[in-house]
Write a protein that holds these residues in place. Structure first.
Motif, PDB file in Angstrom:
ATOM      1  N   MET A   1      29.265  45.103  77.221  1.00  0.00           N
ATOM      2  CA  MET A   1      29.945  45.922  76.240  1.00  0.00           C
ATOM      3  C   MET A   1      30.465  47.182  76.915  1.00  0.00           C
ATOM      4  N   VAL A   2      31.709  47.522  76.624  1.00  0.00           N
ATOM      5  CA  VAL A   2      32.333  48.715  77.184  1.00  0.00           C
ATOM      6  C   VAL A   2      31.980  49.907  76.323  1.00  0.00           C
ATOM      7  N   LYS A   3      31.477  50.968  76.957  1.00  0.00           N
ATOM      8  CA  LYS A   3      31.141  52.190  76.226  1.00  0.00           C
ATOM      9  C   LYS A   3      32.064  53.316  76.653  1.00  0.00           C
ATOM     10  N   GLN A   4      33.316  52.965  76.906  1.00  0.00           N
ATOM     11  CA  GLN A   4      34.336  53.941  77.258  1.00  0.00           C
ATOM     12  C   GLN A   4      35.466  53.825  76.250  1.00  0.00           C
ATOM     13  N   PRO A   5      36.270  54.880  76.138  1.00  0.00           N
ATOM     14  CA  PRO A   5      37.378  54.808  75.178  1.00  0.00           C
ATOM     15  C   PRO A   5      38.388  53.731  75.573  1.00  0.00           C
ATOM     16  N   LEU A   6      39.025  53.163  74.545  1.00  0.00           N
ATOM     17  CA  LEU A   6      40.030  52.127  74.748  1.00  0.00           C
ATOM     18  C   LEU A   6      41.340  52.558  74.111  1.00  0.00           C
ATOM     19  N   ALA A   7      42.438  52.080  74.655  1.00  0.00           N
ATOM     20  CA  ALA A   7      43.755  52.259  74.044  1.00  0.00           C
ATOM     21  C   ALA A   7      44.287  50.870  73.717  1.00  0.00           C
ATOM     22  N   THR A   8      44.821  50.711  72.524  1.00  0.00           N
ATOM     23  CA  THR A   8      45.375  49.420  72.119  1.00  0.00           C
ATOM     24  C   THR A   8      46.727  49.215  72.789  1.00  0.00           C
ATOM     25  N   ILE A   9      46.856  48.112  73.514  1.00  0.00           N
ATOM     26  CA  ILE A   9      48.122  47.764  74.161  1.00  0.00           C
ATOM     27  C   ILE A   9      48.955  46.898  73.226  1.00  0.00           C
ATOM     28  N   ASN A  10      48.309  45.930  72.602  1.00  0.00           N
ATOM     29  CA  ASN A  10      49.006  44.995  71.725  1.00  0.00           C
ATOM     30  C   ASN A  10      48.033  44.503  70.657  1.00  0.00           C
ATOM     31  N   MET A  11      48.549  44.305  69.429  1.00  0.00           N
ATOM     32  CA  MET A  11      47.707  43.769  68.359  1.00  0.00           C
ATOM     33  C   MET A  11      48.570  42.935  67.417  1.00  0.00           C
ATOM     34  N   ASN A  12      48.093  41.732  67.121  1.00  0.00           N
ATOM     35  CA  ASN A  12      48.765  40.841  66.178  1.00  0.00           C
ATOM     36  C   ASN A  12      47.759  40.431  65.114  1.00  0.00           C
ATOM     37  N   ILE A  13      48.164  40.552  63.849  1.00  0.00           N
ATOM     38  CA  ILE A  13      47.301  40.161  62.742  1.00  0.00           C
ATOM     39  C   ILE A  13      48.079  39.217  61.837  1.00  0.00           C
ATOM     40  N   HIS A  14      47.458  38.110  61.479  1.00  0.00           N
ATOM     41  CA  HIS A  14      48.043  37.147  60.556  1.00  0.00           C
ATOM     42  C   HIS A  14      47.226  37.179  59.269  1.00  0.00           C
ATOM     43  N   TYR A  15      47.892  37.413  58.159  1.00  0.00           N
ATOM     44  CA  TYR A  15      47.244  37.455  56.856  1.00  0.00           C
ATOM     45  C   TYR A  15      47.519  36.133  56.142  1.00  0.00           C
ATOM     46  N   PHE A  16      46.458  35.461  55.691  1.00  0.00           N
ATOM     47  CA  PHE A  16      46.603  34.141  55.078  1.00  0.00           C
ATOM     48  C   PHE A  16      46.416  34.153  53.569  1.00  0.00           C
ATOM     49  N   ALA A  17      45.596  35.053  53.071  1.00  0.00           N
ATOM     50  CA  ALA A  17      45.310  35.082  51.633  1.00  0.00           C
ATOM     51  C   ALA A  17      44.856  36.486  51.249  1.00  0.00           C
TER      52      ALA A  17
END
Length: 70
Positions: A1-17
């Motif tokens: 597990m990483v305990k350092q800050p992260l920056a989001t490079i890419n994110m995809n979300i699919h909503y089904f219902a």
């Protein structure tokens, strides 16, 4: 597990219902973890197990730069 800050490079979300009512169950796991990049995916389902949303993201690990390149 990483305990350092992260920056989001890419994110995809699919909503089904839509969420109607009741409790939600979320599950996530790391697909791949390198020194600089982490890929993960997750799912959200309702109490009956119906898949409501699924997502995947890539993150950059923000390490202490202390004069070195990351």
């Amino acid at each position: 597990m990483v305990k350092q800050p992260l920056a989001t490079i890419n994110m995809n979300i699919h909503y089904f219902a839509p969420v109607r009512q009741g409790k939600l169950v979320a599950k996530a796991h790391v697909i791949q973890q390198g020194y600089r990049i982490i890929s993960a995916e997750g799912e959200i389902a309702d109490e009956e197990g119906r898949l409501l949303a699924k997502g995947m993201a890539t993150f950059k690990v923000l390490r202490n730069q202390g004069g070195s390149k990351t």
